[in-house]
Design a protein around this motif. Structure first.
Motif, PDB file in Angstrom:
ATOM      1  N   UNK A  31       0.864  -1.171   0.000  1.00 53.92           N
ATOM      2  CA  UNK A  31       0.000   0.000   0.000  1.00 53.92           C
ATOM      3  C   UNK A  31       0.905   1.227   0.000  1.00 53.92           C
ATOM      4  N   UNK A  32       0.689   2.122  -0.941  1.00 55.36           N
ATOM      5  CA  UNK A  32       1.448   3.371  -0.985  1.00 55.36           C
ATOM      6  C   UNK A  32       0.457   4.522  -0.999  1.00 55.36           C
ATOM      7  N   UNK A  33       0.775   5.581  -0.271  1.00 52.31           N
ATOM      8  CA  UNK A  33      -0.103   6.752  -0.206  1.00 52.31           C
ATOM      9  C   UNK A  33       0.729   8.016  -0.313  1.00 52.31           C
ATOM     10  N   UNK A  34       0.181   9.001  -0.982  1.00 60.00           N
ATOM     11  CA  UNK A  34       0.856  10.290  -1.057  1.00 60.00           C
ATOM     12  C   UNK A  34      -0.179  11.375  -1.321  1.00 60.00           C
ATOM     13  N   UNK A  35       0.147  12.583  -0.912  1.00 60.56           N
ATOM     14  CA  UNK A  35      -0.721  13.739  -1.155  1.00 60.56           C
ATOM     15  C   UNK A  35       0.156  14.890  -1.629  1.00 60.56           C
ATOM     16  N   UNK A  36      -0.408  15.725  -2.484  1.00 59.49           N
ATOM     17  CA  UNK A  36       0.328  16.867  -3.017  1.00 59.49           C
ATOM     18  C   UNK A  36      -0.608  18.082  -3.071  1.00 59.49           C
ATOM     19  N   UNK A  37      -0.072  19.242  -2.751  1.00 59.72           N
ATOM     20  CA  UNK A  37      -0.816  20.493  -2.815  1.00 59.72           C
ATOM     21  C   UNK A  37      -1.027  20.869  -4.284  1.00 59.72           C
ATOM     22  N   UNK A  38      -2.254  21.299  -4.637  1.00 62.65           N
ATOM     23  CA  UNK A  38      -2.585  21.682  -6.007  1.00 62.65           C
ATOM     24  C   UNK A  38      -2.948  23.173  -6.013  1.00 62.65           C
ATOM     25  N   UNK A  39      -1.966  24.045  -6.247  1.00 62.05           N
ATOM     26  CA  UNK A  39      -2.224  25.494  -6.156  1.00 62.05           C
ATOM     27  C   UNK A  39      -3.200  25.999  -7.210  1.00 62.05           C
ATOM     28  N   UNK A  40      -3.250  25.359  -8.382  1.00 66.23           N
ATOM     29  CA  UNK A  40      -4.138  25.813  -9.452  1.00 66.23           C
ATOM     30  C   UNK A  40      -5.608  25.780  -9.055  1.00 66.23           C
ATOM     31  N   UNK A  41      -5.977  24.907  -8.129  1.00 67.51           N
ATOM     32  CA  UNK A  41      -7.370  24.781  -7.716  1.00 67.51           C
ATOM     33  C   UNK A  41      -7.599  25.263  -6.285  1.00 67.51           C
ATOM     34  N   UNK A  42      -6.636  25.962  -5.737  1.00 64.63           N
ATOM     35  CA  UNK A  42      -6.737  26.466  -4.373  1.00 64.63           C
ATOM     36  C   UNK A  42      -7.055  27.950  -4.392  1.00 64.63           C
ATOM     37  N   UNK A  43      -7.710  28.422  -3.363  1.00 61.12           N
ATOM     38  CA  UNK A  43      -7.999  29.843  -3.190  1.00 61.12           C
ATOM     39  C   UNK A  43      -7.203  30.316  -1.981  1.00 61.12           C
ATOM     40  N   UNK A  44      -6.118  31.030  -2.246  1.00 67.69           N
ATOM     41  CA  UNK A  44      -5.199  31.421  -1.182  1.00 67.69           C
ATOM     42  C   UNK A  44      -5.483  32.807  -0.623  1.00 67.69           C
ATOM     43  N   UNK A  45      -6.613  33.412  -1.024  1.00 67.55           N
ATOM     44  CA  UNK A  45      -6.949  34.721  -0.469  1.00 67.55           C
ATOM     45  C   UNK A  45      -7.209  34.584   1.027  1.00 67.55           C
ATOM     46  N   UNK A  46      -6.944  35.655   1.753  1.00 65.73           N
ATOM     47  CA  UNK A  46      -7.072  35.601   3.213  1.00 65.73           C
ATOM     48  C   UNK A  46      -8.493  35.279   3.653  1.00 65.73           C
ATOM     49  N   UNK A  47      -9.497  35.718   2.871  1.00 67.71           N
ATOM     50  CA  UNK A  47     -10.891  35.468   3.240  1.00 67.71           C
ATOM     51  C   UNK A  47     -11.287  34.006   3.042  1.00 67.71           C
ATOM     52  N   UNK A  48     -10.814  33.390   1.986  1.00 72.43           N
ATOM     53  CA  UNK A  48     -11.259  32.038   1.646  1.00 72.43           C
ATOM     54  C   UNK A  48     -10.365  30.954   2.249  1.00 72.43           C
ATOM     55  N   UNK A  49      -9.095  31.020   1.992  1.00 70.55           N
ATOM     56  CA  UNK A  49      -8.126  30.018   2.431  1.00 70.55           C
ATOM     57  C   UNK A  49      -8.657  28.595   2.256  1.00 70.55           C
ATOM     58  N   UNK A  50      -8.851  28.222   1.013  1.00 69.82           N
ATOM     59  CA  UNK A  50      -9.236  26.848   0.710  1.00 69.82           C
ATOM     60  C   UNK A  50      -8.096  26.209  -0.065  1.00 69.82           C
TER      61      UNK A  50
END
Length: 161
Positions: A31-50
């Motif tokens: 079993x192998x598992x990994x996760x990676x941040x996807x900035x293209x689909x993230x909302x990094x504005x201070x109000x949203x932070x998703x």
């Protein structure tokens, strides 16, 4: 009788062949598992932070298959999954049910691995995913033994530095 087995989860691209033992059971499962941040689909504005993360789970029944309660099987089929999703150590999701992405993958000894890829949104980082999979030796339509559970250790969802 239900067999519960702890599997070692390897984060990233590393892999390990696992010989999982429980009483009279021997399961050759990877079993192998990994996760990676996807900035293209993230909302990094201070109000949203998703923050959007993509994760991948890879499962492989190694040559040797399953040896459960004195019987040998060259296949097992995924029946259920249980995921606990955390954000800043708070549980934000607890999913328990049949199938993975609408499928009941059949793992055959020495054949191609099953890959499950998905996306998940988080409002905080760090986060994590952990849980378990329940397998049936043989096939769901023709089970050859008692179900067994493979625990998936926590793997992180963190923003890059």
């Amino acid at each position: 009788m239900f067999v519960r087995i702890l599997a070692y989860t390897i984060s990233g691209s590393d892999s390990i062949a696992m010989n999982l033992r429980y009483n009279n059971s021997l399961i050759f499962l990877q079993v192998r598992a990994s996760a990676v941040f996807v900035p293209e689909f993230s909302d990094l504005t201070e109000e949203a932070q998703e923050y959007m993360f993509g994760y991948s789970i890879r499962m492989l029944l190694k040559p040797g298959g399953c040896f459960v309660h004195g019987m040998s099987f060259d296949s097992c089929q995924l029946y259920r999954r249980h995921w606990i999703i955390k954000s800043n150590d708070n549980v934000v999701g607890d999913f328990n049910g049949e199938v993975v992405i609408g499928q009941f993958p059949l793992l055959r000894s020495g054949e191609k691995e099953f890959v499950h890829e998905c996306y998940i949104a988080s409002t905080a980082s760090p986060g994590s995913i952990e849980g378990s999979y329940t397998f049936v030796p043989g096939r769901l339509a023709d089970p050859k033994g008692s179900p067994f559970e493979v625990e998936v250790a926590r793997f992180p969802m963190v923003l890059p530095e």
